[in-house]
Design an enzyme around this catalytic site. Structure first.
Site, PDB file in Angstrom:
ATOM      1  CB  THR A  50      20.763  -6.466   3.352  1.00 48.75           C
ATOM      2  OG1 THR A  50      19.017  -6.266   3.264  1.00 48.75           O
ATOM      3  CG2 THR A  50      20.246  -6.392   1.108  1.00 48.75           C
ATOM      4  CB  VAL A  54      39.616  -2.903   9.958  1.00 50.06           C
ATOM      5  CG1 VAL A  54      40.720  -2.472  10.257  1.00 50.06           C
ATOM      6  CG2 VAL A  54      38.287  -1.763   9.755  1.00 50.06           C
ATOM      7  N   GLY A  90      19.391  -2.048   8.079  1.00 53.55           N
ATOM      8  CA  GLY A  90      19.553  -3.235   8.845  1.00 53.55           C
ATOM      9  C   GLY A  90      20.623  -3.875   9.305  1.00 53.55           C
ATOM     10  CG  ASP A 149      15.532  -8.417   2.767  1.00 48.47           C
ATOM     11  OD1 ASP A 149      14.483  -9.467   4.357  1.00 48.47           O
ATOM     12  OD2 ASP A 149      14.468  -7.281   2.936  1.00 48.47           O
ATOM     13  CG  HIS A 184      13.338  -8.753  14.772  1.00 49.52           C
ATOM     14  ND1 HIS A 184      12.401  -8.452  14.982  1.00 49.52           N
ATOM     15  CD2 HIS A 184      14.133  -7.743  13.932  1.00 49.52           C
ATOM     16  CE1 HIS A 184      12.086  -7.104  13.947  1.00 49.52           C
ATOM     17  NE2 HIS A 184      13.571  -6.969  13.437  1.00 49.52           N
ATOM     18  NE  ARG A 193      15.742   0.856   9.134  1.00 52.69           N
ATOM     19  CZ  ARG A 193      16.625  -0.050   8.626  1.00 52.69           C
ATOM     20  NH1 ARG A 193      16.615   0.365   7.454  1.00 52.69           N
ATOM     21  NH2 ARG A 193      16.240  -1.089   8.606  1.00 52.69           N
ATOM     22  CG  ASP A 198      16.228  -6.412  -1.162  1.00 48.71           C
ATOM     23  OD1 ASP A 198      17.891  -6.475  -0.420  1.00 48.71           O
ATOM     24  OD2 ASP A 198      15.350  -5.450  -0.165  1.00 48.71           O
ATOM     25  CB  SER A 203       0.748 -32.524   8.446  1.00 41.54           C
ATOM     26  OG  SER A 203       0.732 -34.106   7.625  1.00 41.54           O
ATOM     27  CD  GLN A 212      13.924 -15.340   9.222  1.00 45.75           C
ATOM     28  OE1 GLN A 212      13.455 -15.299   8.011  1.00 45.75           O
ATOM     29  NE2 GLN A 212      12.250 -14.297   9.987  1.00 45.75           N
ATOM     30  CG  ASP A 239      17.827  -0.108  -3.080  1.00 51.09           C
ATOM     31  OD1 ASP A 239      19.199  -0.291  -3.652  1.00 51.09           O
ATOM     32  OD2 ASP A 239      16.937   0.447  -3.683  1.00 51.09           O
ATOM     33  N   GLY A 250      11.531 -10.443   4.933  1.00 48.81           N
ATOM     34  CA  GLY A 250      11.280 -10.427   2.748  1.00 48.81           C
ATOM     35  C   GLY A 250      10.223  -9.833   2.726  1.00 48.81           C
ATOM     36  NE  ARG A 251      11.265  -4.426   5.188  1.00 49.08           N
ATOM     37  CZ  ARG A 251      12.264  -3.632   5.541  1.00 49.08           C
ATOM     38  NH1 ARG A 251      11.679  -2.426   5.461  1.00 49.08           N
ATOM     39  NH2 ARG A 251      13.733  -3.661   4.890  1.00 49.08           N
TER      40      ARG A 251
END
Ligand code: ATP
Length: 327
Positions: free
Chosen positions: A130, A28, A15, A132, A257, A76, A134, A220, A259, A107, A175-176
């Protein structure tokens, strides 16, 4: 530096994350500083397999530091998961004379590169990019700070309307498998509850929290949920609360997306600059099969074996802060 490395290939994979361009630029320019040839491999492992490689100069990475996304594109690749695909990729690299690789990704990207190292002894270093956060072996990944700031900005805006209309909002952030964005944006945005995959909060716990004595007088509120929540996403939780009580006027926002995009924050630009440079210097000093990380503001190298498929544990102190301050 006594390295025999002459031609370094750089690519982004998995991603996209804001700050990847800053990491490309750093890698570079560092390579060129050390008198090496640097090549961009387009679309991650896909471009490695198809031979989509371009020579990069210091000027060709000008004016990208501040831009989101990745100028090298990302993809991918299922084919790279096969030994035949990796052989094709390796043969293409050799054809171009590329004798070392720097990957910017997550990962899965590291897993692929680890296999390339094991099978062909191709020197390689990864930079964790990434949103996340993670990945074990680093306090921060490139893109996490920008994505979290984007989420906070959105939460602030939603708060204005939530408070004006006395509404309960369920806001889902990315955040899967990881609650880093939810926990940090939730604390920064003053969420009334934060749901993350790492936490054992049940739906009943959440409902009790929303309807506790201190709160029931306020209609609220904001609940921030990581998309990988074990008790359901924003839509599921909104529906379940509505089924139990008609007290709340409930709305749902899924940030999705947005984010991933936007200009990287200063933090991500500096992190990416440090990591991109470190990746080149690491390779030229003989580091291989490793991921760059940052720990207590110091650059470190982790062997892939020690970080692949390991969780990046959530800081329990952050969970404690979130719980106490959300009363
Ligand atoms: P993100 O965290 O943003 O999803 P990622 O690097 O984990 O980034 P993946 O899609 O998991 O993203 O992996 C990127 C690419 O790495 C895959 O498309 C594939 O080409 C390669 N890859 C992933 N897992 C393996 C594997 N087990 N063996 C070989 N290659 C792999």
């Amino acid at each position: 530096m006594s390295s025999t490395i002459q031609r370094i290939g750089v690519f982004t994979s998995g991603g996209d994350a804001p700050g990847m361009n800053a990491a490309i630029r750093a890698a570079v320019r560092a390579g060129i500083y050390y008198k090496k040839d640097v090549f961009g491999i387009m679309q991650g492992y896909e471009g490695m397999i198809s031979g989509d490689v371009v020579k990069l100069g210091a000027r060709s990475v000008g004016n990208i530091l501040q831009r989101g996304g990745t100028v090298l594109k990302t993809a991918r690749s299922e084919e790279f998961k096969t030994p035949e695909g990796r052989k094709k990729a390796y043969d293409n690299l050799r054809k171009e004379g590329i004798d070392a690789l720097i990957a910017i990704g997550g990962d899965g990207t590291f897993t692929g590169l680890h296999k390339l190292y094991q099978e062909f002894k191709m020197p390689c270093v990864c930079v964790p990019g990434t949103i996340d956060n993670d990945i074990a072996g680093t306090d921060y990944t490139i893109g996490f700070d920008t994505a979290t700031n984007t989420a906070v900005e959105a939460i602030d805006k939603i708060r204005d309307t939530a408070m004006s209309h006395n509404r309960l909002f369920f806001i889902e952030v990315m955040g899967r498998n990881s609650g880093y964005i939810a926990l940090n944006s939730g604390i920064a945005g003053g969420a009334g509850a934060i749901i993350i995959p790492e936490d054992g909060m049940s739906f009943d716990d959440l409902y009790a929290q929303l309807t506790s004595d201190e709160r029931i007088t306020k209609k609220s509120n904001l609940v921030v949920i990581a998309e990988g929540s074990k008790i359901g996403g924003a839509n599921d939780l909104a529906r379940k609360v509505a089924e139990r009580s008609s007290y709340f006027d409930i709305k749902v926002t899924i940030l999705g997306h947005l984010q991933r995009g936007g200009a990287p924050t200063y933090f991500d630009r500096v992190l990416a600059s440090k990591m991109g440079l470190a990746a080149v210097e690491g390779l030229l000093n003989g580091v291989v099969d490793s991921m760059v990380g940052i720990r207590h503001n110091k650059i470190i190298f982790n062997q892939f074996d020690s970080v692949m498929n390991r969780p990046h544990e959530i800081d329990s102190e952050m969970m404690r802060i979130a719980k106490i301050l959300s009363i």
